[in-house]
Design an enzyme around this catalytic site. Structure first.
Site, short mmCIF file in Angstrom:
data_model
loop_
_atom_site.label_atom_id
_atom_site.label_comp_id
_atom_site.label_asym_id
_atom_site.label_seq_id
_atom_site.Cartn_x
_atom_site.Cartn_y
_atom_site.Cartn_z
N CYS A 61 3.68 5.11 0.92
CA CYS A 61 2.46 4.97 1.71
C CYS A 61 2.83 4.39 3.08
O CYS A 61 3.71 3.54 3.18
CB CYS A 61 1.48 4.05 1.00
SG CYS A 61 -0.12 3.95 1.80
N PHE A 91 -7.02 6.52 5.79
CA PHE A 91 -7.94 6.94 6.84
C PHE A 91 -7.26 7.83 7.87
O PHE A 91 -6.03 7.86 7.97
CB PHE A 91 -8.54 5.72 7.56
CG PHE A 91 -7.52 4.85 8.26
CD1 PHE A 91 -6.99 5.22 9.49
CD2 PHE A 91 -7.10 3.65 7.70
CE1 PHE A 91 -6.06 4.41 10.15
CE2 PHE A 91 -6.17 2.84 8.34
CZ PHE A 91 -5.65 3.23 9.57
N HIS A 134 -3.30 7.11 7.91
CA HIS A 134 -2.71 6.25 6.87
C HIS A 134 -2.82 6.97 5.53
O HIS A 134 -3.92 7.27 5.08
CB HIS A 134 -3.49 4.92 6.83
CG HIS A 134 -3.14 4.02 5.69
ND1 HIS A 134 -4.05 3.13 5.13
CD2 HIS A 134 -1.99 3.84 4.99
CE1 HIS A 134 -3.48 2.46 4.16
NE2 HIS A 134 -2.23 2.87 4.04
N HIS A 158 5.20 1.76 4.43
CA HIS A 158 5.01 0.33 4.13
C HIS A 158 4.93 0.03 2.63
O HIS A 158 4.58 -1.08 2.23
CB HIS A 158 3.81 -0.27 4.89
CG HIS A 158 2.50 0.41 4.72
ND1 HIS A 158 1.65 0.66 5.78
CD2 HIS A 158 1.86 0.89 3.63
CE1 HIS A 158 0.54 1.25 5.35
NE2 HIS A 158 0.64 1.39 4.03
N HIS A 174 1.92 -5.02 7.19
CA HIS A 174 1.51 -3.61 7.22
C HIS A 174 0.05 -3.43 7.62
O HIS A 174 -0.42 -2.30 7.74
CB HIS A 174 1.75 -2.96 5.86
CG HIS A 174 0.67 -3.16 4.83
ND1 HIS A 174 0.12 -4.39 4.56
CD2 HIS A 174 0.04 -2.28 4.01
CE1 HIS A 174 -0.80 -4.26 3.61
NE2 HIS A 174 -0.87 -2.99 3.26
N ALA A 204 -4.07 -5.76 8.15
CA ALA A 204 -4.80 -7.02 8.14
C ALA A 204 -4.72 -7.69 6.77
O ALA A 204 -4.66 -8.90 6.66
CB ALA A 204 -6.26 -6.78 8.53
#
Length: 397
Positions: free
Chosen positions: A77, A164, A180, A270, A326, A328
């Protein structure tokens, strides 16, 4: 801030956040990881939060071993971003049409393409190694072989959860494309298969948490996992490349008069494993919710769907194993977010962003995440900010 060091059983735990702000369950997971016999170091990012086995937002360096649950079930991912020649003035006042066009060409949720996407149809998309990549599918675990058709049709799709596709504007009014996603269902099934295999191995029976089961070097189980792991990481990278190519096509068609051009892609995993060398030792470095931030490495650190994101450049801090956060990071679970927030809250917190504002994405509300500015500020010794972006269109799974 620089890191705070707290004691661990085998190695100290270096934290780029205040330990007092980390949930107790996540702190316990970090202590559990620090007990592993093979561990050589543990770095904790400011977006750290509870995960399966290992926390999200941790970097685990081991010698001769790797923990599949510490990679996560969405192998590979990561993020991709591209700066375009468009400016904010090129964007229409109503962005609903643009969002709809993106949703039409990039399947979301559990969706897939009707037929596999041919990468050869996209101008400028590197296709070297494509056939070899799919040829290597014959070598992955037998347990997932029957998923090949699905895997080919899901190549170039978004998925769900926190994945997203966004159109963003930076502080200089340049338009960026960002997305992402990961290795889709095939990566999840490979991960779950190997986690199950690892948990049954004799050397893992005395661990404090069965989800920390590892594969060790020079065993057939490790060889099989490494093969499937690196294949899935490659799948995730190709998946993002195909999606970005589809997104560029939409932009070209919607902004024909402006004749948009695109700068080179920035891309980073990540949830992955890399072979790296520190202090004279060859280590397997697992980043679960962390990006590589070696000196000069470009990375992407997104916030939530209503706040913004950062393009960064790594400073090469060996204390963090050349890593940074990666994103927040969640400050509450999905279920907690659904209990606390309403669709009205979602509308208020995503004002100015063309996106879904229904109950199906309330768990992705900005209020469920840590403030991205604070997360960036806590890792000033890990990365420097190159650009700050604010989304104007956000497509969720």
């Amino acid at each position: 801030m620089s890191y705070v060091e707290i004691p661990g059983a085998k190695v100290p735990i270096r934290m780029w956040t205040d330990p007092a702000t980390v949930e107790g369950s996540a702190l316990q997971q970090l202590q559990n990881v620090a007990t592993l016999p093979w561990i050589q170091g543990l770095a904790v990012m400011p977006d750290v939060h509870y995960g399966k086995g290992a926390t999200v937002g941790s970097v685990i360096a081991m010698k001769g071993a790797v923990c599949p649950a510490a990679v996560g079930v969405d192998i590979g991912c990561g993020m991709s971003a591209v700066k375009t020649s468009l400016t904010a003035n090129d964007l229409p006042g109503d962005l609903l049409r643009l969002r709809s066009r993106v949703e039409q060409v990039i399947p979301v949720g559990r969706g897939m393409h009707d037929d596999p996407v041919d990468p050869g149809r996209f101008h400028g998309l590197a296709t070297a190694g494509w056939e070899d990549f799919w040829g290597r599918f014959d070598g992955v675990a037998e347990a997932v072989k029957f998923r090949q058709e699905r895997a080919t049709k899901q190549m170039g799709t978004l998925g769900q959860g926190n994945h997203f596709v966004e159109v963003c504007v930076d502080t200089a009014d340049s338009v960026w494309l960002m997305l992402h996603s990961g290795s889709r269902n095939i990566g999840k099934e490979l991960a779950e298969h190997h986690i199950g295999v690892a948990q049954k191995l004799p050397h893992n029976q005395g661990l404090v948490d069965r989800d920390l089961a590892v594969f060790v070097a020079d065993t057939p189980q490790m060889a099989a996992y490494r093969n499937d792991l690196f294949w899935a990481q490659e799948y995730a990278k190709y998946n993002r490349s195909i999606m970005m190519a589809l997104l560029k096509d939409v932009i070209r068609k919607e902004f024909k008069k402006a004749k948009p051009t695109f700068e080179p892609e920035i891309s980073c995993h990540h949830n992955y494993v890399a072979e790296e060398r520190y202090d004279g030792m060859d280590l397997l470095v697992t980043r679960k919710g962390a990006i590589r931030a070696g000196s000069g490495d470009y990375g992407i650190i997104p916030g939530s769907m209503g706040t913004g994101s950062y393009i960064v450049k790594g400073l090469g801090n060996a204390k963090s194993f050349n890593s940074a956060s990666h994103g927040a990071g969640r400050r509450m679970s999905r279920n907690a977010a659904k209990r606390r927030f309403s669709t009205k809250d979602l509308e208020e917190q995503t004002r100015g962003v063309e996106c879904r504002k229904d109950s199906g994405v309330v768990d992705e509300i900005p209020g469920a995440y840590k403030p991205i500015e604070q997360v960036i500020d806590q890792q000033r010794d890990l990365v420097e900010v190159v650009a700050k972006l604010k989304q104007v269109v956000c497509v969720k799974g």
